[in-house]
Design a protein around this motif. Structure first.
Motif, PDB file in Angstrom:
ATOM      1  N   GLU A 116      29.569  21.373  -0.194  1.00 33.40           N
ATOM      2  CA  GLU A 116      28.698  20.430   0.515  1.00 33.40           C
ATOM      3  C   GLU A 116      29.394  20.040   1.817  1.00 33.40           C
ATOM      4  O   GLU A 116      30.484  19.487   1.805  1.00 33.40           O
ATOM      5  N   ARG A 117      28.755  20.345   2.947  1.00 39.18           N
ATOM      6  CA  ARG A 117      29.367  20.115   4.259  1.00 39.18           C
ATOM      7  C   ARG A 117      29.078  18.727   4.819  1.00 39.18           C
ATOM      8  O   ARG A 117      29.720  18.315   5.780  1.00 39.18           O
ATOM      9  N   GLN A 118      28.106  18.014   4.273  1.00 35.43           N
ATOM     10  CA  GLN A 118      27.798  16.673   4.777  1.00 35.43           C
ATOM     11  C   GLN A 118      28.784  15.681   4.145  1.00 35.43           C
ATOM     12  O   GLN A 118      28.830  15.547   2.916  1.00 35.43           O
ATOM     13  N   PRO A 119      29.594  14.979   4.938  1.00 29.06           N
ATOM     14  CA  PRO A 119      30.678  14.171   4.372  1.00 29.06           C
ATOM     15  C   PRO A 119      30.235  13.071   3.421  1.00 29.06           C
ATOM     16  O   PRO A 119      30.920  12.802   2.427  1.00 29.06           O
ATOM     17  N   VAL A 120      29.117  12.400   3.688  1.00 31.80           N
ATOM     18  CA  VAL A 120      28.664  11.323   2.807  1.00 31.80           C
ATOM     19  C   VAL A 120      28.235  11.900   1.460  1.00 31.80           C
ATOM     20  O   VAL A 120      28.607  11.384   0.392  1.00 31.80           O
ATOM     21  N   LEU A 121      27.467  12.985   1.480  1.00 32.29           N
ATOM     22  CA  LEU A 121      27.056  13.618   0.224  1.00 32.29           C
ATOM     23  C   LEU A 121      28.268  14.152  -0.535  1.00 32.29           C
ATOM     24  O   LEU A 121      28.322  14.067  -1.759  1.00 32.29           O
ATOM     25  N   HIS A 122      29.241  14.692   0.196  1.00 31.79           N
ATOM     26  CA  HIS A 122      30.459  15.178  -0.456  1.00 31.79           C
ATOM     27  C   HIS A 122      31.178  14.033  -1.159  1.00 31.79           C
ATOM     28  O   HIS A 122      31.661  14.180  -2.295  1.00 31.79           O
ATOM     29  N   ALA A 123      31.240  12.859  -0.509  1.00 31.69           N
ATOM     30  CA  ALA A 123      31.896  11.699  -1.126  1.00 31.69           C
ATOM     31  C   ALA A 123      31.156  11.251  -2.379  1.00 31.69           C
ATOM     32  O   ALA A 123      31.782  10.883  -3.389  1.00 31.69           O
ATOM     33  N   LEU A 124      29.829  11.284  -2.353  1.00 27.45           N
ATOM     34  CA  LEU A 124      29.040  10.915  -3.531  1.00 27.45           C
ATOM     35  C   LEU A 124      29.294  11.896  -4.678  1.00 27.45           C
ATOM     36  O   LEU A 124      29.428  11.490  -5.840  1.00 27.45           O
ATOM     37  N   LEU A 125      29.345  13.186  -4.356  1.00 21.12           N
ATOM     38  CA  LEU A 125      29.621  14.190  -5.381  1.00 21.12           C
ATOM     39  C   LEU A 125      31.004  13.986  -5.994  1.00 21.12           C
ATOM     40  O   LEU A 125      31.165  14.043  -7.224  1.00 21.12           O
ATOM     41  N   ALA A 126      31.996  13.765  -5.145  1.00 20.59           N
ATOM     42  CA  ALA A 126      33.360  13.581  -5.641  1.00 20.59           C
ATOM     43  C   ALA A 126      33.445  12.367  -6.557  1.00 20.59           C
ATOM     44  O   ALA A 126      34.112  12.400  -7.607  1.00 20.59           O
ATOM     45  N   ASP A 127      32.756  11.282  -6.199  1.00 14.62           N
ATOM     46  CA  ASP A 127      32.757  10.082  -7.031  1.00 14.62           C
ATOM     47  C   ASP A 127      32.061  10.345  -8.368  1.00 14.62           C
ATOM     48  O   ASP A 127      32.549   9.932  -9.427  1.00 14.62           O
ATOM     49  N   GLY A 128      30.913  11.032  -8.332  1.00 15.67           N
ATOM     50  CA  GLY A 128      30.201  11.339  -9.570  1.00 15.67           C
ATOM     51  C   GLY A 128      31.016  12.207 -10.502  1.00 15.67           C
ATOM     52  O   GLY A 128      31.038  11.989 -11.721  1.00 15.67           O
ATOM     53  N   LEU A 129      31.712  13.188  -9.957  1.00 16.59           N
ATOM     54  CA  LEU A 129      32.552  14.052 -10.785  1.00 16.59           C
ATOM     55  C   LEU A 129      33.737  13.292 -11.358  1.00 16.59           C
ATOM     56  O   LEU A 129      34.135  13.520 -12.506  1.00 16.59           O
ATOM     57  N   ALA A 130      34.305  12.384 -10.575  1.00 12.61           N
ATOM     58  CA  ALA A 130      35.445  11.598 -11.071  1.00 12.61           C
ATOM     59  C   ALA A 130      35.032  10.717 -12.238  1.00 12.61           C
ATOM     60  O   ALA A 130      35.768  10.577 -13.222  1.00 12.61           O
ATOM     61  N   ARG A 131      33.835  10.126 -12.169  1.00 13.07           N
ATOM     62  CA  ARG A 131      33.366   9.263 -13.249  1.00 13.07           C
ATOM     63  C   ARG A 131      32.999  10.053 -14.492  1.00 13.07           C
ATOM     64  O   ARG A 131      32.984   9.515 -15.601  1.00 13.07           O
ATOM     65  N   ALA A 132      32.678  11.329 -14.330  1.00 17.47           N
ATOM     66  CA  ALA A 132      32.287  12.165 -15.475  1.00 17.47           C
ATOM     67  C   ALA A 132      33.376  13.149 -15.865  1.00 17.47           C
ATOM     68  O   ALA A 132      33.122  14.101 -16.600  1.00 17.47           O
ATOM     69  N   ALA A 133      34.605  12.912 -15.405  1.00 15.72           N
ATOM     70  CA  ALA A 133      35.677  13.909 -15.526  1.00 15.72           C
ATOM     71  C   ALA A 133      35.926  14.362 -16.957  1.00 15.72           C
ATOM     72  O   ALA A 133      36.335  15.512 -17.183  1.00 15.72           O
ATOM     73  N   ASP A 134      35.709  13.501 -17.939  1.00 20.75           N
ATOM     74  CA  ASP A 134      36.028  13.842 -19.326  1.00 20.75           C
ATOM     75  C   ASP A 134      34.887  14.542 -20.058  1.00 20.75           C
ATOM     76  O   ASP A 134      35.024  14.850 -21.246  1.00 20.75           O
ATOM     77  N   THR A 135      33.792  14.796 -19.392  1.00 18.17           N
ATOM     78  CA  THR A 135      32.643  15.416 -20.044  1.00 18.17           C
ATOM     79  C   THR A 135      32.710  16.936 -19.928  1.00 18.17           C
ATOM     80  O   THR A 135      33.211  17.463 -18.927  1.00 18.17           O
ATOM     81  N   PRO A 136      32.188  17.671 -20.910  1.00 21.59           N
ATOM     82  CA  PRO A 136      32.153  19.136 -20.807  1.00 21.59           C
ATOM     83  C   PRO A 136      31.383  19.610 -19.581  1.00 21.59           C
ATOM     84  O   PRO A 136      31.751  20.629 -18.981  1.00 21.59           O
ATOM     85  N   LEU A 137      30.333  18.885 -19.187  1.00 25.97           N
ATOM     86  CA  LEU A 137      29.541  19.285 -18.032  1.00 25.97           C
ATOM     87  C   LEU A 137      30.393  19.288 -16.768  1.00 25.97           C
ATOM     88  O   LEU A 137      30.431  20.279 -16.026  1.00 25.97           O
ATOM     89  N   ALA A 138      31.091  18.186 -16.508  1.00 26.17           N
ATOM     90  CA  ALA A 138      31.893  18.077 -15.290  1.00 26.17           C
ATOM     91  C   ALA A 138      33.016  19.103 -15.263  1.00 26.17           C
ATOM     92  O   ALA A 138      33.442  19.538 -14.188  1.00 26.17           O
ATOM     93  N   GLN A 139      33.496  19.501 -16.423  1.00 26.30           N
ATOM     94  CA  GLN A 139      34.584  20.472 -16.471  1.00 26.30           C
ATOM     95  C   GLN A 139      34.118  21.868 -16.072  1.00 26.30           C
ATOM     96  O   GLN A 139      34.939  22.756 -15.834  1.00 26.30           O
ATOM     97  N   ARG A 140      32.794  22.070 -15.997  1.00 25.72           N
ATOM     98  CA  ARG A 140      32.257  23.340 -15.509  1.00 25.72           C
ATOM     99  C   ARG A 140      31.830  23.246 -14.047  1.00 25.72           C
ATOM    100  O   ARG A 140      31.204  24.184 -13.525  1.00 25.72           O
ATOM    101  N   LEU A 141      32.136  22.130 -13.384  1.00 27.57           N
ATOM    102  CA  LEU A 141      31.773  21.914 -11.978  1.00 27.57           C
ATOM    103  C   LEU A 141      33.042  21.757 -11.151  1.00 27.57           C
ATOM    104  O   LEU A 141      33.906  20.935 -11.468  1.00 27.57           O
ATOM    105  N   THR A 142      33.144  22.517 -10.072  1.00 24.28           N
ATOM    106  CA  THR A 142      34.297  22.449  -9.171  1.00 24.28           C
ATOM    107  C   THR A 142      33.797  22.187  -7.758  1.00 24.28           C
ATOM    108  O   THR A 142      33.031  23.000  -7.201  1.00 24.28           O
ATOM    109  N   LEU A 143      34.201  21.068  -7.173  1.00 26.30           N
ATOM    110  CA  LEU A 143      33.795  20.706  -5.816  1.00 26.30           C
ATOM    111  C   LEU A 143      34.870  21.137  -4.831  1.00 26.30           C
ATOM    112  O   LEU A 143      36.025  20.717  -4.933  1.00 26.30           O
ATOM    113  N   MET A 144      34.488  21.969  -3.859  1.00 28.37           N
ATOM    114  CA  MET A 144      35.416  22.403  -2.826  1.00 28.37           C
ATOM    115  C   MET A 144      35.615  21.293  -1.793  1.00 28.37           C
ATOM    116  O   MET A 144      34.747  20.435  -1.612  1.00 28.37           O
TER     117      MET A 144
END
Length: 245
Positions: A116-144
């Motif tokens: 995701e090249r838009q910085p605000v959307l990238h920040a939202l994605l990073a925050d969402g992944l951090a909050r879901a870090a312990d879930t199997p779903l998030a463990q299959r998602l990698t944000l560049m």
């Protein structure tokens, strides 16, 4: 973009935003959106707007029911992906946005790399992944890390699929969906025809089995390039391209 976004206390520092003390201050300065932390996590909203703030939620939220194993396999996107040839299928999402389609693909068992090249959307994605870090779903998602151009190096394949969901105008009659899309359209302008062609060409150059493009059901194909085949839904369709071309 810097004159559109107000950064509230607690928001990550971004070069595209203007720090403000509070929401009222952002409104007084005429800023279209604010980025701040609310109960559900890092969110954006319009100053003074009664609509609920928008955040990335990989643990539930509006589409939580769609992620259930007995439902996700019926999603047209998953049908468009088809049966993978590899035992550990990987998908590269070049336009991750709020990560909703990436979550569907991850729930279906794909390992999804998000760009995701838009910085605000990238920040939202990073925050969402951090909050879901312990879930199997998030463990299959990698944000560049956030990049700025299509010329930025892409992670190495091979991929089962490249996925594209370019911004397009809102046509849904739901006020909630319209509000979400209005805010996204404030952050992201529509790609022009040349940009569409460049994005599709970039995707088709990658080592993959197919390229999938999400489009409004009655919209022309991305960049004016006809797909190999399509899967139609009520409001959107998924165009499938072969690599190369």
């Amino acid at each position: 973009m810097a004159d559109l976004i107000g950064l509230l206390p607690g928001a990550p520092p971004l070069a595209v935003g203007i720090p403000v003390a509070d929401e009222a201050g952002a409104g007084e300065r005429g800023l279209a959106l604010v980025l701040g932390v609310v109960e559900r996590g890092l969110s954006i909203w319009a100053p003074g707007d009664k609509a609920a703030p928008l955040c990335v939620d990989f643990t539930g939220g509006r589409q939580g029911y769609r992620l259930a194993a007995d439902r996700v396999r019926h999603e047209r996107l998953i049908k468009a992906l088809g049966k993978p040839k590899h035992t550990s299928p990987r998908v590269l999402d070049l336009t991750a946005g709020l990560g909703r389609d990436a979550a569907l693909m991850a729930a279906a068992g794909f390992a999804v790399t998000l760009i995701e090249r838009q910085p605000v959307l990238h920040a939202l994605l990073a925050d969402g992944l951090a909050r879901a870090a312990d879930t199997p779903l998030a463990q299959r998602l990698t944000l560049m890390p956030v990049g700025e151009a299509l010329s930025d190096p892409l992670p190495a394949g091979p991929w089962h699929a490249l996925y594209l969901d370019p911004m397009f105008p809102a046509r849904d009659k739901s006020a909630a969906v319209k509000k979400d899309l209005q805010w996204l359209q404030t952050l992201c302008r529509y790609p022009d025809l040349d940009e569409e062609r460049a994005l599709l060409a970039l995707a088709r150059r990658q080592p993959c089995d197919k390229v999938i493009v999400k489009r409004p059901r009655r919209a022309p194909p991305l960049g004016g390039t006809a797909p190999h085949h399509s899967l139609d839904g009520k409001t959107v369709r998924f165009d499938v391209y072969l690599p190369g071309g």
